[in-house]
Design a protein around this motif. Structure first.
Motif, short mmCIF file in Angstrom:
data_model
loop_
_atom_site.label_atom_id
_atom_site.label_comp_id
_atom_site.label_asym_id
_atom_site.label_seq_id
_atom_site.Cartn_x
_atom_site.Cartn_y
_atom_site.Cartn_z
N PHE A 401 0.06 -14.21 53.63
CA PHE A 401 0.63 -15.41 53.03
C PHE A 401 0.79 -15.26 51.52
O PHE A 401 1.82 -15.64 50.94
N LEU A 402 -0.22 -14.72 50.85
CA LEU A 402 -0.15 -14.56 49.40
C LEU A 402 0.98 -13.63 49.00
O LEU A 402 1.69 -13.87 48.02
N LEU A 422 -7.45 -18.55 45.88
CA LEU A 422 -6.18 -18.16 45.25
C LEU A 422 -5.00 -18.76 46.01
O LEU A 422 -4.02 -19.21 45.40
N TYR A 423 -5.09 -18.78 47.32
CA TYR A 423 -4.03 -19.36 48.16
C TYR A 423 -3.82 -20.83 47.81
O TYR A 423 -2.68 -21.29 47.61
N SER A 425 -4.59 -22.24 45.01
CA SER A 425 -4.08 -22.30 43.64
C SER A 425 -2.59 -22.02 43.61
O SER A 425 -1.84 -22.68 42.88
N VAL A 426 -2.14 -21.03 44.38
CA VAL A 426 -0.71 -20.69 44.41
C VAL A 426 0.11 -21.85 44.95
O VAL A 426 1.24 -22.11 44.51
N LEU A 427 -0.45 -22.58 45.93
CA LEU A 427 0.28 -23.69 46.55
C LEU A 427 0.23 -24.96 45.71
O LEU A 427 0.97 -25.91 46.01
N ALA A 428 -0.64 -25.01 44.72
CA ALA A 428 -0.77 -26.23 43.92
C ALA A 428 0.56 -26.57 43.26
O ALA A 428 1.20 -25.72 42.64
N GLY A 429 0.98 -27.81 43.41
CA GLY A 429 2.23 -28.26 42.82
C GLY A 429 3.47 -27.88 43.60
O GLY A 429 4.59 -28.13 43.17
N ARG A 430 3.29 -27.26 44.77
CA ARG A 430 4.44 -26.86 45.60
C ARG A 430 4.40 -27.62 46.91
O ARG A 430 3.35 -28.10 47.34
N ARG A 431 5.54 -27.71 47.55
CA ARG A 431 5.64 -28.41 48.82
C ARG A 431 6.01 -27.36 49.88
O ARG A 431 7.16 -26.96 50.01
N VAL A 432 4.99 -26.94 50.61
CA VAL A 432 5.14 -25.85 51.58
C VAL A 432 4.60 -26.31 52.93
O VAL A 432 3.56 -26.98 53.00
N LEU A 449 -5.63 -23.69 55.59
CA LEU A 449 -5.02 -24.98 55.30
C LEU A 449 -4.74 -25.09 53.80
O LEU A 449 -5.57 -24.72 52.99
N PRO A 450 -3.56 -25.62 53.44
CA PRO A 450 -3.21 -25.70 52.02
C PRO A 450 -4.17 -26.55 51.20
O PRO A 450 -4.59 -26.15 50.12
#
Length: 1016
Positions: A401-402, A422-423, A425-432, A449-450
């Protein structure tokens, strides 16, 4: 001191004269044809001043003549007066005949740059000259756009700046790399004169700014581990350049090396105070404070500019939705509402549960596609293989995923907890949207889970996830009769179903209204135009093969598969049964042909026909896989239907033979002349033949998981266990590559246990040899010694001499590591004697090279060189490049100690190239480490630091802690040599901790290095 402006730096402006001469008219009228000689001219100033016409070099004359050419080229078409050129070439002390010399140089250049121009001009033909005379001066004109390397570099830098401003860091980085690659050593190399010196300084400053900009983008892209080595070398070469120090601190901090990052600041502060009497600039001091406070903002790459925002990677991993999706309207609406509510919520999770074949995945994929617009930042998908024996590990899925989200491999941490953090953190602020298919249980799902506002997860599983906190649970039941009939009709066709509606209802009822069963039945009917629906219904009327198995749990799925299996032709059914016996996530066409004992072409026809029935999936071109439940059913069919029963064992035996023969082929092509292949168990089924070493390596690493699965499966039967052990021995490259080391070790342990439990001493001895190699690679020398000693005893009892020789060879090198030199020499001498008795020349060479290292450790340098060279001669005579690299490695060590540093570096570099080409990560890293030692001995501390840093990166996750301690010790010495004593101190402290934990004698040596630092 210096700083780098935002974006990509422009080349610094040249100082121009106060008055610029008025350009003259062009030498030829517009539209005049350019001569071929002029059109093909190219020039370089980013290195030696050179010229080419096409691919042919053009002589540019004496140093002063090249200085004149450089001065004209760097004026970009503007005219330089004679006085300006004289000042450029000689400065304040020109020779008495300077003007005549300038005219001579110009005339000579005109002749070589435009050899046919004079003839054309004398003949009255219009010609465009390259070097023109005007107003008492000269100019270079009418060059093609990319004729000068400096112009190309400027254009690339501008392109990189635009890409960075647009948020396309990947393109910007690559473009800057292309620009920097145009430099070929020192700018204006060996060109005399004050003008050349001024331009040399100007362009070198620009180059460094470009390097800093590219490194800044490297860090933004998560390539911090790779950047440390380059930054270490750059800070050594430019110790007062604070921007480089700042980037090095950030790269070290993001690599988990906080203490070293702080040590860089301390080294910088001390250096600035000593050299310039100033403090670090505020930006550097601020970074130090942020590191001390573990500022979370440093953990993530900063955006290059707030506007426009960088475009993130947008994964789109959803499988294709089926075109004939039918029914489930209520569930589609319910799930769609849940996903639509994701915005503003911490997380929306929906978990679908139901029996196999009920359509969980189909429904989830369909809903996910409908909801894509609500998740503009991407959709992730994974099959968690929860119904199989080896469910996907969460850390493996997180790594995938990363990478899909744009994270570099080097930035992905090792542990599950760190990857999950880290996963998120990467998804923070994104809509996935994340679709987790075929989950085993809630524990497998939770790390995936996000957990962030605006994201959502869809989970499918055979079990209800009551312990998945906050999840919206849905129990998916079979289709209604109307929905089932509608699905059947879409696949078969309205015309055929309309005339036999009752028969069609009988079919879907016999399928238990399970979507997967209906799809298989309808697809088979659609492919057979001569069948009627009634014929299919009659085939399903036998409840003994269907209804009794539709009672509860997973057994309900079996009826679905029974339908498809019952419609197979005899050859298809046999293939279905036998292929299901093989472990592993998938199977190649060649391996499947071995299982079925058929030609590859016939096998492919059978497998493709099974794909058509949905009983088999095409994982990739030439590779096939079962759904996990179908595999279980296929095995049940094999136990029930395969006659004679011995054919099941024969099929797996053929697969084992195929893998063993192929692995032996890989071993033989990589190590010509090696006798191991002559001592492997014979096979009755052939393996693949490879055209070259790279094709053999590609096969081995592509088949690694399936090969190891076959070995583990064969370990359960005494009649196949010896061959399984031999296959693991032949494939021991997998233990040294780093990619499959853990799986290889687990398999070796299983084989040793199996051989011991069956009382097979000969097999156990060989299995122990695979384990000895694993322990040796991992730095567990005491365990390796114990296993090697037992292997010798068992092999001698069974008169199996090859493992005896290799075990003694292993004990010899282990004794070297443990400073038991007399024992090591005895073991290796006996190994050499044994290899010679077997006629195994590569084995003799291996032991000679290891004996060379014993001699080296005991001060016998000249004999060490001779022994290593003897090993090289043997390997080279047999064309054994890979083992020859090991011998060159040993010779490099001996030459280093004998003071022949240039030759040592050459041998180690030769070894390094072979190891890289052969994907031998352990030996690649060790070669870099030894090159760092050579650089230290040659007083090239900066280069030593760079090589040691690269060694640390390559050896990550392989080689064991003892080897890591060795590299850290050398890195500390190199850093100390370039004045970075703070970082050196941190490296030595870590190395000392490693050695003390292992009880290694090297701890005292490192503590001695620390003592003067601590005293200071």
């Amino acid at each position: 001191m210096d700083g780098v402006p935002d974006g990509v730096p422009h080349v610094p402006e040249q100082r121009r004269p106060d008055s610029t001469p008025t350009p003259s008219e062009p030498s030829a009228a517009p539209g005049a044809e350019r001569p071929a000689e002029t059109a093909a001219l190219r020039f370089s100033v980013l290195g030696p001043v050179r010229a080419w016409r096409g691919d042919e070099p053009v002589t540019t004359g004496s140093p002063q003549q090249r200085a004149l050419l450089a001065a004209l080229l760097l004026r970009e078409g503007r005219t330089a007066t004679a006085a300006e050129l004289i000042d450029a070439l000689w400065g304040e002390e020109p020779p008495s005949q300077a003007l005549a010399a300038v005219r001579t140089y110009a005339s000579r250049l005109r002749k070589v740059l435009d050899p046919g121009g004079e003839a054309r001009r004398s003949g009255g033909t219009a010609a465009t000259a390259v070097l023109v005379s005007e107003s008492g001066g000269y100019a270079v004109r009418d060059l093609a756009e990319e004729a000068l390397d400096l112009t190309v570099a400027q254009d690339l830098a501008t392109e990189a700046e635009k890409a960075r401003s647009a948020g396309d860091l990947c393109h910007a980085r690559e473009t800057l790399r292309r620009a920097l690659a145009l430099w070929d050593g020192e700018t204006l190399a060996a060109v005399p004169g004050p003008y050349a010196q001024t331009q040399r300084v100007r362009l070198e400053e620009w180059r460094l700014q470009l390097v800093e900009s590219r490194l800044d983008m490297d860090l933004e892209q998560g390539c911090h581990a790779e950047a440390v080595s380059e930054l270490t070398a750059l800070t050594a070469a430019h110790p007062l350049r604070e921007r480089l120090r700042e980037l090095l601190m950030l790269a070290l901090y993001r690599s988990g090396r906080q203490a070293e990052a702080l040590a860089v600041y301390a080294d910088t502060r001390r250096l600035l105070a000593d050299e310039l009497g100033v403090d670090p600039r505020p930006g550097l001091s601020e970074l130090q404070q942020r590191i001390l406070q573990a500022d979370p903002g440093l953990a993530e790459p900063s955006s290059p500019a707030p506007e426009p925002a960088a475009v993130p990677v947008r994964p789109a991993q959803l499988p294709a939705t089926v075109p004939d999706f039918t029914g489930r309207c209520g569930f589609v609406r319910e799930l769609g509402d849940i996903l639509a509510s994701a915005e503003g919520r911490v997380m929306a999770v929906s978990a679908l549960a139901g029996i196999g074949g009920v359509g969980k995945t189909t429904l989830a994929v369909h809903v996910a596609h409908q909801a894509r617009a609500a998740f503009p930042d991407g959709q992730l998908y994974v099959d968690l293989q929860g119904a199989g024996a080896r469910a996907a590990e969460p850390e493996t899925v997180l790594g995938s995923f990363l990478r899909a989200l744009g994270t570099a491999d080097s930035a992905i941490p090792d542990s599950l907890e760190e990857r999950a953090a880290l996963y998120r953190s990467v998804l923070a602020g994104r809509r996935v949207l994340v679709l987790l298919d075929n989950a085993r249980d809630a524990a497998q799902v939770r790390p995936l889970l996000p957990g962030t506002d605006g994201c959502a997860a869809l989970v499918t599983s055979r079990v209800r996830m009551l312990d998945l906190a906050g999840a919206h649970l849905i129990d998916l039941d079979v289709m209604s009769p109307d929905e089932a009939l509608a699905l059947f009709t879409k696949i078969v066709g309205e015309e055929r179903v309309a005339s036999e509606r009752k028969a069609a209802l009988d079919v879907v009822a016999a399928c238990g209204f399970l979507p997967l069963a209906i799809r298989i039945a309808a697809s088979r009917l659609a492919a057979r135009r001569t069948w009627t629906v009634s014929v299919l219904a009659a085939k399903l009327a036998d409840e003994r093969r269907r209804l009794d198995e539709l009672q509860a749990g997973d057994l309900a799925v079996k009826a679905t598969f029974e339908l498809g299996y019952g419609q197979l032709e005899p050859a298809q059914a046999r293939a279905f049964r036998l292929l299901g016996l093989a472990d592993g996530p998938d199977i190649s066409l060649a391996a499947a042909a071995a299982v079925l004992d058929l030609p590859v072409e016939d096998t492919e026809d059978l497998l493709e026909s099974l794909v058509d029935t949905s009983l088999l999936e095409s994982a990739a071109p030439g590779r096939y896989r079962f759904h996990d439940l179908v595999r279980l059913y296929a095995r049940a069919c094999a136990e029930r239907d395969e006659l004679p029963p011995s054919e099941r064992g024969s099929a797996l035996s053929r697969l084992l033979d195929f893998y063993l023969a192929s692995a032996a082929g890989v071993y033989a092509i990589e190590r010509p002349g090696d006798r191991l292949v002559d001592h492997l168990a014979p096979t009755s089924y052939p393996g693949l033949r490879f055209d070259n070493r790279h094709a053999a390596q590609d096969w081995l690493y592509a088949e690694a998981i399936c090969l190891l699965a076959c070995v583990r499966q064969a370990a359960g039967r005494p009649e196949t266990l010896p061959r399984a052990i031999d296959m693991l021995w032949a494939a021991h490259d997998l233990s040294e590559s780093g990619a499959n080391s853990k799986e290889y070790e687990a398999t070796a342990l299983a084989l040793v246990g199996a051989a011991r439990s069956h009382g097979l001493g000969r097999a156990e001895a060989r299995a122990l040899m695979t384990l000895v190699n694993v322990h040796h690679v991992s730095g567990r020398f005491e365990r390796a010694e114990e296993e090697a000693e037992r292997a010798i005893r068992l092999a001698q009892e069974s008169d199996d001499l090859l493992p005896v020789c290799w075990a003694r060879n292993a004990r010899g090198i282990i004794a070297l590591y443990q400073n038991r030199h007399a024992d090591g020499e005895e073991h290796l001498s006996r190994a050499i004697e044994g290899f010679r008795a077997l006629g195994d020349r590569p084995g003799v060479a291996a032991a000679l090279c290891n004996l060379s290292r014993i001699h080296l450790a005991t001060g016998r340098t000249q004999s060490a060189v001779a022994l290593a060279q003897e090993g090289i001669d043997i390997y080279d005579a047999m064309g054994n490049a890979l083992r020859g690299a090991n011998a060159r490695y040993a010779l490099g060590l001996a030459l280093t100690q004998s003071g022949e540093l240039h030759s040592a570096a050459e041998r180690l570099q030769e070894a390094l190239e072979v190891f890289r080409d052969s994907r031998q990560r352990l030996w690649e890293g060790m070669s870099l480490f030894r090159l760092a030692e050579v650089d230290l001995a040659a007083r090239r501390a900066a280069r030593a630091a760079a090589n040691a840093e690269m060694a640390l990166t390559v050896l990550r996750g392989i080689g064991g802690e003892w080897r890591r301690g060795n590299v850290l010790t050398v890195l500390g010495r190199a850093l100390s040599g370039i004045g970075q004593t703070g970082r050196a101190h941190v490296c030595w402290q870590e190395a000392a901790g490693i050695y003390e934990e292992l009880g290694s004698p090297e701890a005292a040596e490192v503590r001695a290095l620390l003592s003067p630092v601590q005293a200071a």
